[in-house]
Motif scaffolding. Structure first.
Motif, PDB file in Angstrom:
ATOM      1  N   ASN A  71      57.238 -14.282   4.490  1.00  0.00           N
ATOM      2  CA  ASN A  71      56.130 -14.814   3.531  1.00  0.00           C
ATOM      3  C   ASN A  71      54.863 -15.668   4.310  1.00  0.00           C
ATOM      4  OD1 ASN A  71      56.784 -14.019   0.746  1.00  0.00           O
ATOM      5  ND2 ASN A  71      58.566 -14.468   1.384  1.00  0.00           N
ATOM      6  N   LEU A  72      55.001 -15.378   5.765  1.00  0.00           N
ATOM      7  CA  LEU A  72      53.836 -16.207   6.551  1.00  0.00           C
ATOM      8  C   LEU A  72      52.702 -15.357   6.950  1.00  0.00           C
ATOM      9  CD1 LEU A  72      56.278 -17.963   9.388  1.00  0.00           C
ATOM     10  CD2 LEU A  72      54.942 -19.061   7.642  1.00  0.00           C
ATOM     11  N   PRO A  73      51.663 -15.658   6.801  1.00  0.00           N
ATOM     12  CA  PRO A  73      51.390 -17.283   6.804  1.00  0.00           C
ATOM     13  C   PRO A  73      50.968 -17.767   5.446  1.00  0.00           C
ATOM     14  CG  PRO A  73      49.217 -15.783   7.334  1.00  0.00           C
ATOM     15  CD  PRO A  73      50.664 -14.674   7.305  1.00  0.00           C
ATOM     16  N   GLU A  74      51.082 -16.994   4.347  1.00  0.00           N
ATOM     17  CA  GLU A  74      50.582 -17.346   3.196  1.00  0.00           C
ATOM     18  C   GLU A  74      51.360 -18.761   2.659  1.00  0.00           C
ATOM     19  OE1 GLU A  74      50.659 -14.201   3.888  1.00  0.00           O
ATOM     20  OE2 GLU A  74      48.742 -13.570   3.478  1.00  0.00           O
ATOM     21  N   ILE A  75      52.652 -18.726   3.046  1.00  0.00           N
ATOM     22  CA  ILE A  75      53.444 -19.921   2.639  1.00  0.00           C
ATOM     23  C   ILE A  75      52.682 -21.186   3.705  1.00  0.00           C
ATOM     24  CG2 ILE A  75      55.499 -21.188   3.357  1.00  0.00           C
ATOM     25  CD1 ILE A  75      57.134 -18.972   2.123  1.00  0.00           C
ATOM     26  N   VAL A  76      52.466 -22.351   3.104  1.00  0.00           N
ATOM     27  CA  VAL A  76      52.060 -23.290   3.763  1.00  0.00           C
ATOM     28  C   VAL A  76      52.832 -24.218   4.435  1.00  0.00           C
ATOM     29  CG1 VAL A  76      50.479 -25.450   3.802  1.00  0.00           C
ATOM     30  CG2 VAL A  76      49.672 -23.467   2.417  1.00  0.00           C
ATOM     31  N   ILE A  77      53.026 -24.592   5.628  1.00  0.00           N
ATOM     32  CA  ILE A  77      54.011 -25.425   6.353  1.00  0.00           C
ATOM     33  C   ILE A  77      53.259 -26.718   6.573  1.00  0.00           C
ATOM     34  CG2 ILE A  77      55.531 -25.789   7.947  1.00  0.00           C
ATOM     35  CD1 ILE A  77      56.351 -22.955   7.900  1.00  0.00           C
ATOM     36  N   GLN A  78      53.809 -28.012   6.358  1.00  0.00           N
ATOM     37  CA  GLN A  78      52.796 -29.044   6.801  1.00  0.00           C
ATOM     38  C   GLN A  78      53.772 -30.017   7.274  1.00  0.00           C
ATOM     39  OE1 GLN A  78      49.814 -29.692   7.568  1.00  0.00           O
ATOM     40  NE2 GLN A  78      48.716 -28.238   6.486  1.00  0.00           N
ATOM     41  N   SER A  88      46.830 -23.250   8.740  1.00  0.00           N
ATOM     42  CA  SER A  88      46.760 -23.062  10.423  1.00  0.00           C
ATOM     43  C   SER A  88      47.992 -23.058  10.876  1.00  0.00           C
ATOM     44  CB  SER A  88      45.722 -23.988  10.945  1.00  0.00           C
ATOM     45  OG  SER A  88      46.300 -25.440  10.476  1.00  0.00           O
ATOM     46  N   ILE A  89      49.071 -24.053  10.557  1.00  0.00           N
ATOM     47  CA  ILE A  89      50.451 -24.259  11.064  1.00  0.00           C
ATOM     48  C   ILE A  89      51.215 -22.797  10.826  1.00  0.00           C
ATOM     49  CG2 ILE A  89      52.679 -25.451  10.933  1.00  0.00           C
ATOM     50  CD1 ILE A  89      50.834 -27.932  10.390  1.00  0.00           C
ATOM     51  N   SER A  90      51.169 -22.576   9.419  1.00  0.00           N
ATOM     52  CA  SER A  90      51.680 -21.086   9.101  1.00  0.00           C
ATOM     53  C   SER A  90      51.392 -19.905  10.246  1.00  0.00           C
ATOM     54  CB  SER A  90      51.702 -20.762   7.949  1.00  0.00           C
ATOM     55  OG  SER A  90      51.993 -21.798   7.075  1.00  0.00           O
ATOM     56  N   GLU A  91      50.167 -19.940  10.428  1.00  0.00           N
ATOM     57  CA  GLU A  91      49.635 -18.872  11.274  1.00  0.00           C
ATOM     58  C   GLU A  91      50.004 -19.010  12.886  1.00  0.00           C
ATOM     59  OE1 GLU A  91      45.373 -19.255  10.569  1.00  0.00           O
ATOM     60  OE2 GLU A  91      45.414 -18.300   8.785  1.00  0.00           O
ATOM     61  N   ARG A  92      50.181 -20.220  13.273  1.00  0.00           N
ATOM     62  CA  ARG A  92      50.795 -20.497  14.631  1.00  0.00           C
ATOM     63  C   ARG A  92      52.259 -20.092  14.576  1.00  0.00           C
ATOM     64  NH1 ARG A  92      49.222 -25.368  15.066  1.00  0.00           N
ATOM     65  NH2 ARG A  92      50.973 -26.534  14.607  1.00  0.00           N
ATOM     66  N   ILE A  93      52.911 -20.435  13.543  1.00  0.00           N
ATOM     67  CA  ILE A  93      54.216 -20.197  13.559  1.00  0.00           C
ATOM     68  C   ILE A  93      54.570 -18.676  13.589  1.00  0.00           C
ATOM     69  CG2 ILE A  93      56.389 -20.323  12.180  1.00  0.00           C
ATOM     70  CD1 ILE A  93      55.658 -23.219  11.273  1.00  0.00           C
ATOM     71  N   ARG A  94      53.864 -17.986  12.544  1.00  0.00           N
ATOM     72  CA  ARG A  94      54.062 -16.472  12.696  1.00  0.00           C
ATOM     73  C   ARG A  94      53.679 -15.999  14.029  1.00  0.00           C
ATOM     74  NH1 ARG A  94      50.332 -12.152   9.703  1.00  0.00           N
ATOM     75  NH2 ARG A  94      52.174 -10.502   9.009  1.00  0.00           N
ATOM     76  N   ALA A  95      52.722 -16.330  14.660  1.00  0.00           N
ATOM     77  CA  ALA A  95      52.637 -15.899  16.219  1.00  0.00           C
ATOM     78  C   ALA A  95      53.684 -16.162  16.799  1.00  0.00           C
ATOM     79  CB  ALA A  95      51.198 -16.641  16.508  1.00  0.00           C
ATOM     80  N   GLN A  96      54.273 -17.412  16.969  1.00  0.00           N
ATOM     81  CA  GLN A  96      55.249 -17.688  17.649  1.00  0.00           C
ATOM     82  C   GLN A  96      56.647 -16.869  17.512  1.00  0.00           C
ATOM     83  OE1 GLN A  96      55.345 -21.819  16.463  1.00  0.00           O
ATOM     84  NE2 GLN A  96      54.848 -22.430  18.546  1.00  0.00           N
ATOM     85  N   ILE A  97      56.932 -16.644  16.134  1.00  0.00           N
ATOM     86  CA  ILE A  97      58.132 -15.713  15.530  1.00  0.00           C
ATOM     87  C   ILE A  97      57.667 -14.293  16.387  1.00  0.00           C
ATOM     88  CG2 ILE A  97      59.158 -14.380  13.781  1.00  0.00           C
ATOM     89  CD1 ILE A  97      58.331 -16.871  11.929  1.00  0.00           C
ATOM     90  N   ALA A  98      56.575 -13.841  16.393  1.00  0.00           N
ATOM     91  CA  ALA A  98      56.113 -12.447  16.822  1.00  0.00           C
ATOM     92  C   ALA A  98      56.490 -12.295  18.168  1.00  0.00           C
ATOM     93  CB  ALA A  98      54.666 -12.023  16.563  1.00  0.00           C
ATOM     94  N   VAL A 116      46.949 -18.158  -1.692  1.00  0.00           N
ATOM     95  CA  VAL A 116      45.454 -17.438  -0.956  1.00  0.00           C
ATOM     96  C   VAL A 116      45.011 -18.486  -0.047  1.00  0.00           C
ATOM     97  CG1 VAL A 116      43.528 -16.290  -1.540  1.00  0.00           C
ATOM     98  CG2 VAL A 116      45.300 -16.183  -3.069  1.00  0.00           C
ATOM     99  N   PRO A 117      44.886 -17.889   1.174  1.00  0.00           N
ATOM    100  CA  PRO A 117      44.089 -18.804   2.272  1.00  0.00           C
ATOM    101  C   PRO A 117      42.556 -18.786   1.861  1.00  0.00           C
ATOM    102  CG  PRO A 117      45.663 -16.873   3.163  1.00  0.00           C
ATOM    103  CD  PRO A 117      45.571 -16.515   1.747  1.00  0.00           C
ATOM    104  N   VAL A 118      41.925 -19.903   2.033  1.00  0.00           N
ATOM    105  CA  VAL A 118      40.661 -19.962   2.053  1.00  0.00           C
ATOM    106  C   VAL A 118      40.060 -21.012   3.049  1.00  0.00           C
ATOM    107  CG1 VAL A 118      40.599 -19.564  -0.552  1.00  0.00           C
ATOM    108  CG2 VAL A 118      40.802 -21.828   0.287  1.00  0.00           C
ATOM    109  N   ALA A 308      47.451  -9.120  -0.845  1.00  0.00           N
ATOM    110  CA  ALA A 308      48.337  -8.660  -0.046  1.00  0.00           C
ATOM    111  C   ALA A 308      49.020  -9.649   0.491  1.00  0.00           C
ATOM    112  CB  ALA A 308      47.974  -7.799   1.103  1.00  0.00           C
ATOM    113  N   VAL A 309      50.318 -10.103   0.361  1.00  0.00           N
ATOM    114  CA  VAL A 309      51.006 -11.241   1.079  1.00  0.00           C
ATOM    115  C   VAL A 309      52.370 -10.638   1.882  1.00  0.00           C
ATOM    116  CG1 VAL A 309      52.338 -13.144   0.467  1.00  0.00           C
ATOM    117  CG2 VAL A 309      50.442 -12.763  -0.907  1.00  0.00           C
ATOM    118  N   GLY A 310      52.381 -11.439   2.999  1.00  0.00           N
ATOM    119  CA  GLY A 310      53.604 -11.203   3.946  1.00  0.00           C
ATOM    120  C   GLY A 310      53.360 -10.514   5.103  1.00  0.00           C
ATOM    121  N   GLY A 311      52.255  -9.591   5.068  1.00  0.00           N
ATOM    122  CA  GLY A 311      52.042  -8.712   6.335  1.00  0.00           C
ATOM    123  C   GLY A 311      53.153  -7.671   6.785  1.00  0.00           C
TER     124      GLY A 311
END
Length: 311
Positions: A71-78, A88-98, A116-118, A308-311
């Motif tokens: 569910n990244l990056p739509e889940i917010v992590i702080q 932004s943190i969720s997007e970074r973690i998703r890239a680290q996972i990949a 929803v990211p805005v 569309a969530v989850g990618g």
């Protein structure tokens, strides 16, 4: 994205908390609890201390692998409740996972359900309740924070089994009950907050929710479902007064293997998930009418069709 985590990656996060004498470390963790009642309660419980030892020795990874990552990056992590619901943190973690990078979960404390990211200049950037979204899963969190009535040792006890199998614990019986009732029930994780309470994360898949009309109110709909779930949970715990703030999908909740502000790790005490629905069970936990509010003014796209969530 499942499988990008390994036990070694999570062990790295847990090892940040380890010292040669784990008993001394646990005493230090419990001594850091500011509330004197909760502190004394856990310090006096050998069973609770043993649970923390086991949680360090055998990190449970299913929530990270099967719920958080997909569910990244739509889940917010702080790391703080004072920060905005920014992705932004969720997007970074998703890239680290990949890229199979190691992740220091101890740098963070909280997560939300998918939002929803805005952009920061969007009118709803600081209105997370208007950004509720349908991810692959929805996490309902139950927290009992009245420690005078439900001390932390009681909450730890819900994760212990009188026998040799987790199914005999209170959480095990709740897991079986939900499995027998709902085809979209996925599993549950119990996280020690690192302080005076536990966060019970109960997870449902969302694919059985039909396409919703534009006047659907996801935020209020999920809150109504939290009330429905609360009644079931109370039948097993014996208590019906969890913190109502946890009902909101955008509410911050404790991240497994994150770190509390007092420096303590947020360890997983109990966890169980299932690959498929129980045989003969087809009912969905979700009720469409709970999402429909004729008085609701649609402000941001949040239906399954729109996001569309989850990618």
């Amino acid at each position: 994205m499942r499988g990008k985590f390994s036990l070694s990656l999570l062990a790295q996060a847990v090892n940040n908390f380890e010292v040669d004498n784990m008993c001394e470390r646990i005493e230090k963790w419990l001594g850091a609890i500011k509330n004197s009642v909760a502190r004394a309660d856990l310090l006096s419980s050998t069973k609770c201390k043993n649970q923390l030892k086991k949680a360090v020795a055998n990190p449970a990874v299913d929530f990270i692998n099967m719920v958080l990552a997909p569910n990244l990056p739509e889940i917010v992590i702080q790391s703080s409740v004072k920060t905005a619901r920014d992705h932004s943190i969720s997007e970074r973690i998703r890239a680290q996972i990949a890229t199979n990078q190691e992740i220091d979960w101890g740098a963070y404390s909280y997560f939300t359900n998918p939002l929803v990211p805005v952009e920061k200049d969007h009118e709803y950037y600081r209105s997370p309740s208007a950004r509720a979204s349908l991810g692959r899963h929805h996490v309902f969190t139950i927290e009992y924070d009245d420690i005078e009535i439900i001390p932390p040792s009681v909450q730890f006890g819900w994760c212990r089994s009188p026998g040799k199998t987790p199914a005999q614990s209170v959480m095990g019986r709740l897991h079986r009950d939900l499995s027998q009732k709902f085809a979209d029930y996925f599993g549950a994780t119990v996280v020690w907050s690192g302080n005076k309470s536990c966060h019970i994360h109960i997870v449902f898949r969302t694919e059985l929710i039909p396409t919703l009309p534009l006047n659907a109110n996801l935020h209020d709909g999920f809150k109504r479902h939290w009330e429905k779930l609360k009644a079931i949970v109370s039948q097993h715990t014996g208590y019906d007064n969890p913190d109502p703030a946890c009902a909101a999908p955008s509410q911050y909740r404790r991240l497994p293997y994150g770190r509390h502000q007092n420096g303590n790790p947020q360890l997983v005490l109990w966890e169980q998930y299932r690959e498929r629905a129980a045989q003969g069970v087809s009912a969905s936990f979700f009720e469409t009418e709970h999402f429909i509010d004729s008085a609701y003014v649609h402000k941001i796209q949040n239906s399954r069709t729109a996001v569309a969530v989850g990618g």
